[in-house]
Design an enzyme around this catalytic site. Structure first.
Site, mmCIF file in Angstrom:
data_model
loop_
_atom_site.group_PDB
_atom_site.id
_atom_site.type_symbol
_atom_site.label_atom_id
_atom_site.label_comp_id
_atom_site.label_asym_id
_atom_site.label_seq_id
_atom_site.Cartn_x
_atom_site.Cartn_y
_atom_site.Cartn_z
ATOM 1 N N LEU A 159 0.825 -1.210 0.000
ATOM 2 C CA LEU A 159 0.000 0.000 0.000
ATOM 3 C C LEU A 159 0.860 1.262 0.000
ATOM 4 C CD1 LEU A 159 0.038 1.357 3.091
ATOM 5 C CD2 LEU A 159 -1.470 -0.537 3.559
ATOM 6 N N LYS A 228 8.996 -8.115 -1.597
ATOM 7 C CA LYS A 228 8.736 -6.764 -1.087
ATOM 8 C C LYS A 228 9.899 -5.811 -1.413
ATOM 9 C CE LYS A 228 7.362 -3.325 1.338
ATOM 10 N NZ LYS A 228 6.174 -2.548 1.136
ATOM 11 N N ASN A 232 9.897 -2.559 -4.198
ATOM 12 C CA ASN A 232 10.217 -1.165 -3.860
ATOM 13 C C ASN A 232 11.491 -0.696 -4.563
ATOM 14 O OD1 ASN A 232 7.997 -0.577 -2.393
ATOM 15 N ND2 ASN A 232 8.985 -0.531 -0.399
ATOM 16 N N CYS A 284 9.832 4.439 2.940
ATOM 17 C CA CYS A 284 10.046 3.083 2.407
ATOM 18 C C CYS A 284 11.181 2.966 1.399
ATOM 19 C CB CYS A 284 8.759 2.582 1.772
ATOM 20 S SG CYS A 284 7.397 2.650 2.931
HETATM 21 C C1 UGA Z 1 5.799 2.914 -1.534
HETATM 22 C C2 UGA Z 1 5.305 1.868 -2.550
HETATM 23 O O1 UGA Z 1 4.745 2.539 -3.676
HETATM 24 C C3 UGA Z 1 4.257 0.955 -1.926
HETATM 25 O O2 UGA Z 1 3.884 -0.047 -2.862
HETATM 26 C C4 UGA Z 1 4.862 0.298 -0.684
HETATM 27 O O3 UGA Z 1 3.896 -0.510 -0.004
HETATM 28 C C5 UGA Z 1 5.322 1.370 0.280
HETATM 29 O O4 UGA Z 1 6.298 2.221 -0.380
HETATM 30 C C6 UGA Z 1 5.936 0.707 1.481
HETATM 31 O O5 UGA Z 1 6.920 -0.037 1.312
HETATM 32 O O6 UGA Z 1 5.364 0.804 2.573
HETATM 33 P P1 UGA Z 1 4.870 5.235 -0.556
HETATM 34 O O7 UGA Z 1 6.249 5.395 0.020
HETATM 35 O O8 UGA Z 1 3.688 5.472 0.289
HETATM 36 O O9 UGA Z 1 4.705 3.746 -1.177
HETATM 37 O O10 UGA Z 1 4.746 6.266 -1.752
HETATM 38 P P2 UGA Z 1 4.830 6.235 -3.356
HETATM 39 O O11 UGA Z 1 3.536 6.692 -3.891
HETATM 40 O O12 UGA Z 1 5.373 4.978 -3.872
HETATM 41 O O13 UGA Z 1 5.902 7.392 -3.595
HETATM 42 C C7 UGA Z 1 7.235 7.296 -3.103
HETATM 43 C C8 UGA Z 1 8.022 8.501 -3.530
HETATM 44 O O14 UGA Z 1 8.293 8.444 -4.946
HETATM 45 C C9 UGA Z 1 7.334 9.848 -3.300
HETATM 46 O O15 UGA Z 1 8.264 10.779 -2.800
HETATM 47 C C10 UGA Z 1 6.846 10.249 -4.671
HETATM 48 O O16 UGA Z 1 6.724 11.631 -4.817
HETATM 49 C C11 UGA Z 1 7.957 9.687 -5.547
HETATM 50 N N1 UGA Z 1 7.562 9.434 -6.942
HETATM 51 C C12 UGA Z 1 6.585 8.533 -7.237
HETATM 52 C C13 UGA Z 1 8.221 10.119 -7.964
HETATM 53 O O17 UGA Z 1 9.125 10.944 -7.718
HETATM 54 N N2 UGA Z 1 7.876 9.850 -9.271
HETATM 55 C C14 UGA Z 1 6.903 8.952 -9.580
HETATM 56 O O18 UGA Z 1 6.641 8.745 -10.779
HETATM 57 C C15 UGA Z 1 6.249 8.279 -8.546
#
Ligand code: UGA
Length: 461
Positions: A159, A228, A232, A284
């Site tokens: 998630l 997992k 990530n 994460c």
């Molecule tokens: C992430 C994973 O997407 C989840 O699947 C996982 O469960 C979670 O880590 C975890 O291990 O608990 P999260 O950290 O909540 O989720 O957020 P994301 O939406 O994945 O974004 C992570 C970072 O990447 C953010 O800073 C976001 O701004 C950045 N991002 C995301 C980008 O810079 N570019 C993108 O295209 C997508």
């Protein structure tokens, strides 16, 4: 079925509330009593869309407690360990909370068969380690043989913060790792409503159009644990890859938005997680990539792709400072406004947030940094109040006398800002859009200079 969830962070609380909504009897246990008090009062300790509403709906099936006795572990079919695993200074995860939870669970298990599930992101091999801690604790308490009374499973969570409930109820897949068939059977029945998608969807959490049955991936323990980390790390690599291409795009006069679309429509690549910007943050990606590298080092594997992804990511934060230096020539004595502190929109989480690093680099160069966030300000003031950053309640205040503004978090309200009127507060009308979130032509028509990430040819935007 009866489930106990140990740890009420993003993963634990979301899982507990979702399972209760699906009809299971759930105890959410946390040793932090203040959290339990809040939960009992119907308040969520985390900022997450729909969570308080679902807590209310699932109330009859939910119990919150800080006591292992009260949680009813001896009657549980499943006990989830979803406590925090913060990063140690050497990159390894701190497993102290997992250890304490495993021992306490072992001390309270009854004679009924229970599946103990690692839902926290734990290093490969932790399933065996937790199992031995539970076994020892059980033997010390009642002297009975632990065999047949419990089995270990790994059920990693995918998630995202901000869409945690949606991702839990409508996942791409459910991964379950176990060595015993019985553990897989118990978890398959626990997740049956999600696998079959036969639960009633809610107005505030609608089922995506055409969303059907969810695949379950059964695996051995070590594979589930590695899935997992590999997931990530892959997403981190994907983002760093587009950011590295963005750097080149800027140099050659190309536009990363067009490039991302052009490659993302190839179904082998996919368009998600190709948004270039100031890079990833959060609790994460940084932690899990570091842990994957340290695990690989134990086996003398360099994990060089993941290492490079980390280097590229943290360099993006320095790039912001270099870009501003290039535009303003001198940073000493300048005032830089930051829009957005949370590591991404729809959360108030500040862990490994790019904004804080960027602010730190700017202050080291002698700049004054002011920052605003529509949601994370209270947290920021509490945890970073003495950092030297000036936290402001409104966008107008943050822009006052600013020599440049950097958009760091893609909050929807920032898209609606009226730059024509706002620029009058600034000393220099310069905007660095760290998320390629705004339309360059609109910003420029308002009289500001627009700089995006990898937008060497974005003038027509
Ligand atoms: C992430 C994973 O997407 C989840 O699947 C996982 O469960 C979670 O880590 C975890 O291990 O608990 P999260 O950290 O909540 O989720 O957020 P994301 O939406 O994945 O974004 C992570 C970072 O990447 C953010 O800073 C976001 O701004 C950045 N991002 C995301 C980008 O810079 N570019 C993108 O295209 C997508």
């Amino acid at each position: 079925m009866k489930a106990v969830i140990v740890g009420t962070g993003y993963v634990g609380l979301t899982t507990g509330v979702a399972l209760a909504y699906l009809g299971h009897e759930v105890s959410c246990l946390d040793v932090i009593e203040d959290k339990i008090k809040m939960l009992k009062a119907g308040k969520s300790p985390i900022y997450e869309h729909g969570l308080e509403e679902l807590m209310e709906l699932a109330k009859p099936n939910l119990q919150y407690t800080s006591s292992y006795e009260e949680a009813g572990i001896e009657e549980a079919d499943v006990v989830f360990i979803s406590v925090g695993t913060p990063q140690n200074p050497d990159g390894t995860p701190n497993l102290e909370y997992v250890k304490q939870a495993a021992i306490s669970i072992g001390q309270h298990l009854g004679t009924k068969f229970t599946v103990i599930v690692n839902k926290s992101t734990v290093p490969i091999g932790s399933g065996n380690w937790v199992s031995s801690l539970v076994r020892d604790a059980m033997t010390q308490v009642d002297g009975l043989k632990p065999e047949d009374r419990f089995a270990m499973a790994s059920n990693p969570e995918f998630l995202r913060e901000g869409t945690a409930l949606h991702d839990t109820l409508y996942p791409d897949r459910i991964v379950v790792g176990a060595e015993e068939e019985q553990a897989l059977t118990v978890l398959t029945s626990l997740y049956r409503p999600i696998l079959n998608q036969d639960f009633p969807a809610l107005e505030f959490l609608p089922r995506p159009e055409g969303f059907g049955a969810v695949p379950i991936v059964t695996a051995d323990l070590a594979s589930a644990e590695l899935i997992k980390y590999a997931a990530n790390a892959f997403l981190s690599v994907k983002i760093s890859y587009i950011n590295e291409v963005a750097q080149l795009a800027e140099k050659v006069g190309a536009d990363i938005m067009q490039i991302a679309r052009g490659i993302g429509l190839d179904t082998r690549i996919g368009s998600r997680f190709l948004s270039a910007g100031i890079g990833w943050g959060g609790s994460c990606f940084g932690k899990d990539t570091a842990a994957l590298i340290t695990t690989a080092e134990e086996y003398r594997l360099p994990m060089s792709i993941v290492k490079s992804a980390r280097d590229v990511n943290y360099q993006q934060r320095v790039w912001v400072v270099e870009k501003l230096l290039n535009e303003l020539k001198i940073l000493k004595g300048r005032t830089i406004a930051i829009l957005g502190l949370a590591f991404k929109a729809q959360t108030d989480d500040l862990r490994d947030a790019p904004a804080l690093d960027i602010a730190k680099h700017l202050m080291q160069r002698g700049a004054k940094v002011k920052a605003h966030d529509p949601v994370a300000l209270a947290h920021a003031r509490k945890y970073f109040g003495d950092s030297g950053i000036h936290f402001m309640d409104s966008v107008e205040e943050v822009l006052q006398e600013a020599d440049a503004v950097v958009l760091v978090t893609e909050w929807p309200e920032y898209r609606k800002l009226d730059w024509e009127n706002l620029k009058v507060h600034m000393k220099t009308p310069l905007l660095l859009d760290g998320r390629n979130f705004l339309t360059p032509s609109v910003v420029e028509q308002s009289g500001l200079k627009y700089i995006g990430v990898g937008r060497g040819h974005a003038k027509k935007g």
